[in-house]
Design a protein around this motif. Sequence first.
Motif, short mmCIF file in Angstrom:
data_model
loop_
_atom_site.label_atom_id
_atom_site.label_comp_id
_atom_site.label_asym_id
_atom_site.label_seq_id
_atom_site.Cartn_x
_atom_site.Cartn_y
_atom_site.Cartn_z
N ASP A 363 0.75 -1.17 0.16
CA ASP A 363 -0.05 -0.16 0.34
C ASP A 363 1.04 1.33 -0.26
O ASP A 363 0.22 2.28 0.32
N LYS A 365 2.95 2.24 1.98
CA LYS A 365 2.83 3.32 4.12
C LYS A 365 3.93 2.51 4.58
O LYS A 365 3.67 2.78 5.51
N GLN A 367 6.71 1.26 6.37
CA GLN A 367 7.73 2.03 7.02
C GLN A 367 9.11 1.07 8.00
O GLN A 367 8.36 0.71 9.07
#
Length: 525
Positions: A363, A365, A367
């Motif tokens: 997605d 996102k 980290q």
Amino acid sequence: MKLGNYVAGEWREGTGAGEPLVDPVTGDELARISSQGIDVRAALEFARSQGGPALRELSYAQRAELLAKIGDILTANRDEYFRLSLLNLGATQADASFDVDGAIYTMKYYAKIGRALAEGKMLKEGAVVPLSKSNAFVGQHFLMPAKGAAVFINAFNFPAWGSCEKAAPALLSGVPIVVKPASPTAWLTQRMVEDVVKANILPPGAISIICGGARDLLDHVREEDVVSFTGSAETAARIRSQANVLRRSVRVNIEADSINSAIFGPDCAPGSELFELLVKEVVREMTLKAGQKCTTIRRVMVPRQQLKAFGDAVAARLSSVKVGNPRNSEVRMGPVVNKAQQAACLEGLKKLKEECSVVFGNDGKFQPIDADLQKSAFVPPTLFSCEHGLVAKHVHDVEVFGPAATLVAYDAHEDLIAITRRGLGSLVASVFSNDPEFIQSIVLGTGDLHGRILVVDSTVSGQHTGHGNVVPSCLHGGPGRAGGGEELGGLRGLLLYHRRFVVQGPAASISALSELCADSSLLYA
Ligand code: NAP
């Protein structure tokens, strides 16, 4: 720092700048390796002429004692191997244990079972074959340890276990070993060899290591050598078709990549014990060693009506897995081994996305914890779902060698068998079901294309050894795409390093020869 090569009984440094070994979390250079300038022909010759005869002076039982000593040395240095695993592979404690403890266990296992072969110089196979009316002239089959060298060309993902699972049966057979670890993670293998050499356990020439490119190694293998390769199907094809290997019919064992399956039976409802067990297993497989195991579950066949519930359950578990720098004690999944592997994984994920929907991850996102996304080699855990397994292509073909799996819906039983067989030869399939008929039909329908089938029902529950776990007492390998190789399987693992031949002659001579032998039926005990 440049790591040494150990050849012809001496440590030698390769020439040139060498290739860097890097920390996959920080991107920092750790050491360098080079095989340039190393005389690999002489290394093989020394192994054959010095190491082999010295090993074969000993009986099987005496060589088993050597394996036990190696096991002890490796155990004594276990902490250091964990440190190197963290540095060079970004391994969590669990990842390092899988590789390092697996290696030690395998070495000790062969030390233990090898004693059963006792004093034999070779193995007698089967009964005497009558060849004359009076039985004065008979035949006897034997298995003799190869008088060449065992050349191991290994993959990057198991620097410890990958070397030991090959070394133990070879050394027990009396065949000297020449190890060529994969360049990116050669340090751990090199340190283990260094520890064994320092401890002076093996005779000169019984163990050698070449760190860096294989260069002309295969140009110098001979009829009596054995090449045991683990790695990608692409490299396997090159090794198999190498001109010198072909010309001399050198024995080659190939363990290659594999699109392994887990099958969820139609008899198990969402929320049942087997449902929970398989969900847990899929997440473990995806995240242990960041999915970099040849045996990892890549496809999960699920009854269509349960696809959503199964995907939700796996996604829920995946969402709680902390991914990042393994130096952080909360982290459960580390990076893949380097930037090149990261790029290959991301490329594979792109292909799978062409014919699958995303259930978890992918997605943008992602980290990692305590790591720089740019410098590190992380791949986000990704779960796909495929509605049309019979027509899909990449799902059955693209091995993302990282934390990824695809749920594949099935309807009719024949479709399930057909979909599973699309892997075209795998190391392992597992079946989670309480229906004996269903289990039987999967084994009968797919056994010929698998090296191992793991069956889990409620009587076994959590006691199973694990989909991805290779135990030394059972066969490892698989047909077709998986390479067609066979390793381990207890003492069966020695077959690779022995040559079968038959002696036809006077009954008395055959009987005298047989006296020198251990019985090969022990291999199957
Ligand atoms: P790889 O790129 O195929 O390399 C494997 C080994 O082959 C390395 O030591 C490599 O050396 C060497 N090599 C490359 N080209 C060669 C050549 N022309 N001649 C001789 N040796 C050569 O595989 P990998 O990336 O290390 O490993 C990942 C793959 O291994 C995955 O696909 C995985 O499925 C498979 N694998 C299979 C098993 C199994 O038991 N079936 C176990 C573990 C992994 P350099 O590193 O110096 O290039």
